[in-house]
Design a protein around this motif. Structure first.
Motif, PDB file in Angstrom:
ATOM      1  N   MET A   1      -0.856 -11.763   1.872  1.00  0.00           N
ATOM      2  CA  MET A   1      -0.538 -10.401   2.266  1.00  0.00           C
ATOM      3  C   MET A   1      -1.785  -9.602   2.621  1.00  0.00           C
ATOM      4  N   MET A   2      -2.793  -9.639   1.735  1.00  0.00           N
ATOM      5  CA  MET A   2      -4.002  -8.827   1.950  1.00  0.00           C
ATOM      6  C   MET A   2      -5.148  -9.734   2.364  1.00  0.00           C
ATOM      7  N   ASN A   3      -5.614  -9.555   3.581  1.00  0.00           N
ATOM      8  CA  ASN A   3      -6.655 -10.440   4.110  1.00  0.00           C
ATOM      9  C   ASN A   3      -8.048  -9.999   3.711  1.00  0.00           C
ATOM     10  N   ASP A   4      -8.258  -8.712   3.494  1.00  0.00           N
ATOM     11  CA  ASP A   4      -9.603  -8.219   3.245  1.00  0.00           C
ATOM     12  C   ASP A   4      -9.583  -7.177   2.133  1.00  0.00           C
ATOM     13  N   GLN A   5      -9.673  -7.636   0.905  1.00  0.00           N
ATOM     14  CA  GLN A   5      -9.657  -6.709  -0.214  1.00  0.00           C
ATOM     15  C   GLN A   5     -10.883  -5.811  -0.214  1.00  0.00           C
ATOM     16  N   ALA A   6     -12.002  -6.334   0.241  1.00  0.00           N
ATOM     17  CA  ALA A   6     -13.222  -5.532   0.256  1.00  0.00           C
ATOM     18  C   ALA A   6     -13.051  -4.307   1.157  1.00  0.00           C
ATOM     19  N   ALA A   7     -12.435  -4.511   2.309  1.00  0.00           N
ATOM     20  CA  ALA A   7     -12.216  -3.380   3.223  1.00  0.00           C
ATOM     21  C   ALA A   7     -11.265  -2.365   2.613  1.00  0.00           C
ATOM     22  N   LEU A   8     -10.221  -2.861   1.967  1.00  0.00           N
ATOM     23  CA  LEU A   8      -9.272  -1.948   1.331  1.00  0.00           C
ATOM     24  C   LEU A   8      -9.957  -1.136   0.238  1.00  0.00           C
ATOM     25  N   GLN A   9     -10.800  -1.771  -0.544  1.00  0.00           N
ATOM     26  CA  GLN A   9     -11.475  -1.057  -1.614  1.00  0.00           C
ATOM     27  C   GLN A   9     -12.458  -0.024  -1.069  1.00  0.00           C
ATOM     28  N   THR A  10     -12.955  -0.245   0.134  1.00  0.00           N
ATOM     29  CA  THR A  10     -13.835   0.748   0.761  1.00  0.00           C
ATOM     30  C   THR A  10     -13.038   1.925   1.299  1.00  0.00           C
ATOM     31  N   ASP A  11     -11.883   1.632   1.891  1.00  0.00           N
ATOM     32  CA  ASP A  11     -11.092   2.679   2.547  1.00  0.00           C
ATOM     33  C   ASP A  11     -10.241   3.487   1.567  1.00  0.00           C
ATOM     34  N   LEU A  12      -9.757   2.857   0.512  1.00  0.00           N
ATOM     35  CA  LEU A  12      -8.888   3.534  -0.450  1.00  0.00           C
ATOM     36  C   LEU A  12      -9.725   3.937  -1.658  1.00  0.00           C
ATOM     37  N   LEU A  13      -9.718   5.229  -1.976  1.00  0.00           N
ATOM     38  CA  LEU A  13     -10.638   5.739  -2.984  1.00  0.00           C
ATOM     39  C   LEU A  13      -9.956   6.237  -4.256  1.00  0.00           C
ATOM     40  N   THR A  14      -8.872   6.999  -4.107  1.00  0.00           N
ATOM     41  CA  THR A  14      -8.277   7.669  -5.250  1.00  0.00           C
ATOM     42  C   THR A  14      -6.977   7.001  -5.687  1.00  0.00           C
ATOM     43  N   ILE A  15      -6.493   7.410  -6.848  1.00  0.00           N
ATOM     44  CA  ILE A  15      -5.195   6.937  -7.325  1.00  0.00           C
ATOM     45  C   ILE A  15      -4.115   7.284  -6.309  1.00  0.00           C
ATOM     46  N   ARG A  16      -4.182   8.494  -5.765  1.00  0.00           N
ATOM     47  CA  ARG A  16      -3.194   8.912  -4.776  1.00  0.00           C
ATOM     48  C   ARG A  16      -3.244   8.012  -3.535  1.00  0.00           C
ATOM     49  N   ASP A  17      -4.459   7.647  -3.101  1.00  0.00           N
ATOM     50  CA  ASP A  17      -4.593   6.736  -1.958  1.00  0.00           C
ATOM     51  C   ASP A  17      -3.852   5.428  -2.224  1.00  0.00           C
ATOM     52  N   TYR A  18      -4.030   4.883  -3.424  1.00  0.00           N
ATOM     53  CA  TYR A  18      -3.427   3.586  -3.739  1.00  0.00           C
ATOM     54  C   TYR A  18      -1.915   3.682  -3.892  1.00  0.00           C
ATOM     55  N   ILE A  19      -1.431   4.805  -4.407  1.00  0.00           N
ATOM     56  CA  ILE A  19       0.029   4.973  -4.504  1.00  0.00           C
ATOM     57  C   ILE A  19       0.640   5.030  -3.113  1.00  0.00           C
ATOM     58  N   ARG A  20       0.020   5.776  -2.209  1.00  0.00           N
ATOM     59  CA  ARG A  20       0.545   5.877  -0.845  1.00  0.00           C
ATOM     60  C   ARG A  20       0.515   4.524  -0.156  1.00  0.00           C
ATOM     61  N   TRP A  21      -0.602   3.825  -0.257  1.00  0.00           N
ATOM     62  CA  TRP A  21      -0.728   2.528   0.399  1.00  0.00           C
ATOM     63  C   TRP A  21       0.235   1.504  -0.199  1.00  0.00           C
ATOM     64  N   THR A  22       0.352   1.493  -1.530  1.00  0.00           N
ATOM     65  CA  THR A  22       1.258   0.556  -2.180  1.00  0.00           C
ATOM     66  C   THR A  22       2.698   0.823  -1.765  1.00  0.00           C
ATOM     67  N   THR A  23       3.078   2.079  -1.665  1.00  0.00           N
ATOM     68  CA  THR A  23       4.430   2.412  -1.199  1.00  0.00           C
ATOM     69  C   THR A  23       4.694   1.803   0.168  1.00  0.00           C
ATOM     70  N   SER A  24       3.733   1.934   1.066  1.00  0.00           N
ATOM     71  CA  SER A  24       3.895   1.375   2.415  1.00  0.00           C
ATOM     72  C   SER A  24       4.048  -0.140   2.377  1.00  0.00           C
ATOM     73  N   GLN A  25       3.264  -0.793   1.527  1.00  0.00           N
ATOM     74  CA  GLN A  25       3.345  -2.248   1.440  1.00  0.00           C
ATOM     75  C   GLN A  25       4.688  -2.713   0.870  1.00  0.00           C
ATOM     76  N   LEU A  26       5.173  -2.019  -0.151  1.00  0.00           N
ATOM     77  CA  LEU A  26       6.464  -2.388  -0.736  1.00  0.00           C
ATOM     78  C   LEU A  26       7.586  -2.237   0.284  1.00  0.00           C
ATOM     79  N   ASN A  27       7.506  -1.184   1.074  1.00  0.00           N
ATOM     80  CA  ASN A  27       8.509  -1.008   2.136  1.00  0.00           C
ATOM     81  C   ASN A  27       8.350  -2.056   3.233  1.00  0.00           C
ATOM     82  N   ARG A  28       7.128  -2.311   3.608  1.00  0.00           N
ATOM     83  CA  ARG A  28       6.868  -3.267   4.696  1.00  0.00           C
ATOM     84  C   ARG A  28       7.407  -4.653   4.350  1.00  0.00           C
ATOM     85  N   TYR A  29       7.188  -5.083   3.130  1.00  0.00           N
ATOM     86  CA  TYR A  29       7.587  -6.443   2.735  1.00  0.00           C
ATOM     87  C   TYR A  29       8.942  -6.485   2.038  1.00  0.00           C
TER      88      TYR A  29
END
Length: 305
Positions: free
Chosen positions: A1-29
């Motif tokens: 699912m996630m090809n580049d964890q390093a890039a994600l960790q650079t782009d996503l900074l806060t708890i809110r960022d991760y909640i928003r991104w995780t929501t999108s992934q759960l919907n996508r898959y």
């Protein structure tokens, strides 16, 4: 699912960022929600907070806090397991809530979700007779959540938790200790009533295996992580329920009550036993397939089962 964890960790900074991104992934898959939440946002919120050891009702101010690398990696591992492996969220956080109480869970037991919780919160009124309730049995206990919640609802009661699975009994003891109930609650490995042969109970509550063969084969992938022993019960889902109905009267007091959940196998019960003197309970918050029967009625219907 996630090809580049390093890039994600650079782009996503806060708890809110991760909640928003995780929501999108759960919907996508298109993960399946059936173990506590019914939508991607709530699932994502609990996943992210659980991964960084924060309670579900944490102060919203914390949502804008930045995460350290180890926390980011743990969140991404949780998301990967939830999506790629379809592992239910409570098995990732090792926590599930039942009757507004937290319970430890892992893949040795079902994830608590029984509508019997609604009955516990009303002390089984109006079906349970009035007065003290000295003895309660939680039959096919799994995590122990039903019996322990009953111990909270009936502080005068001694409660036995029984299960065929020694692994489930280990989890039950973990929860007994978690809730500091060792003085009133005990867990016993038992094939239904075999370990409590000399006991009588004012209330027997059971959420036994009840999934019929057809439903078991078609369940979403998330349910494949739960122990099959705790789900399936023969072609019609009633193999264990029939045993309970035949045997329970020997373990109830004269004015005792039996409560059993059979879920979707309710339809098989109605078809096969139209004359059984059971009451199908209407639950205010929804749910189906829970019935009640008194000790006196059980004594009269053994020949029908």
């Amino acid at each position: 699912m996630m090809n580049d964890q390093a890039a994600l960790q650079t782009d996503l900074l806060t708890i809110r960022d991760y909640i928003r991104w995780t929501t999108s992934q759960l919907n996508r898959y298109q993960v399946y929600f059936g173990h506590g939440n019914d939508n991607a946002w709530d699932e994502a919120t609990q996943l992210v907070l659980g991964a960084v050891y924060l309670p579900w009702d944490t102060n919203p101010v914390v949502l804008d806090a930045r995460l350290v690398p180890d926390e980011k990696a743990r969140i991404l591992d949780f998301v990967s397991a939830r999506i790629d492996e379809r592992k239910p969220l409570p098995y990732l956080t090792n926590e599930a809530w039942f009757c507004e109480l937290p319970f430890y869970v892992d893949e040795r037991v079902l994830i608590p979700r029984s509508p019997i919780g609604q009955l516990i919160q009303t002390e089984f009124s109006p079906w349970l007779r009035e007065g003290p309730v000295p003895r309660i049995l939680d039959l096919c206990t799994g995590s122990g959540c039903i019996g322990i919640a009953c111990a909270y609802a009936f502080p005068e009661a001694m409660v036995d938790l029984v299960d065929l699975s020694p692994e489930a009994i280990d989890v039950s003891w973990t929860n007994i200790e978690k809730h500091e109930m060792n003085d009133r609650v005990r867990a016993l490995e038992s094939d239904l009533f075999s370990a409590v042969s000399n006991e009588r109970y004012d209330l027997i509550v059971s959420n036994p295996p009840y999934v019929d063969a057809g439903d078991l084969a078609s369940m979403p992938d998330e349910y494949q992580h739960e122990p099959e022993l705790a789900l399936g019960s023969g072609p019609d889902g009633l193999d264990i329920t029939r045993r309970i109905l035949r045997e329970a009267n020997d373990y109830l007091t004269e004015d005792g009550l039996l409560i059993v959940e059979v879920g979707n196998s309710e339809i098989h019960m109605m078809e096969q036993y139209p004359d059984l003197p059971i009451t199908w309970l209407e639950l205010p918050e929804g749910g189906n397939g829970v019935f009640a029967i008194t000790a006196q009625d059980l004594a009269t219907c053994r020949h029908q089962i």
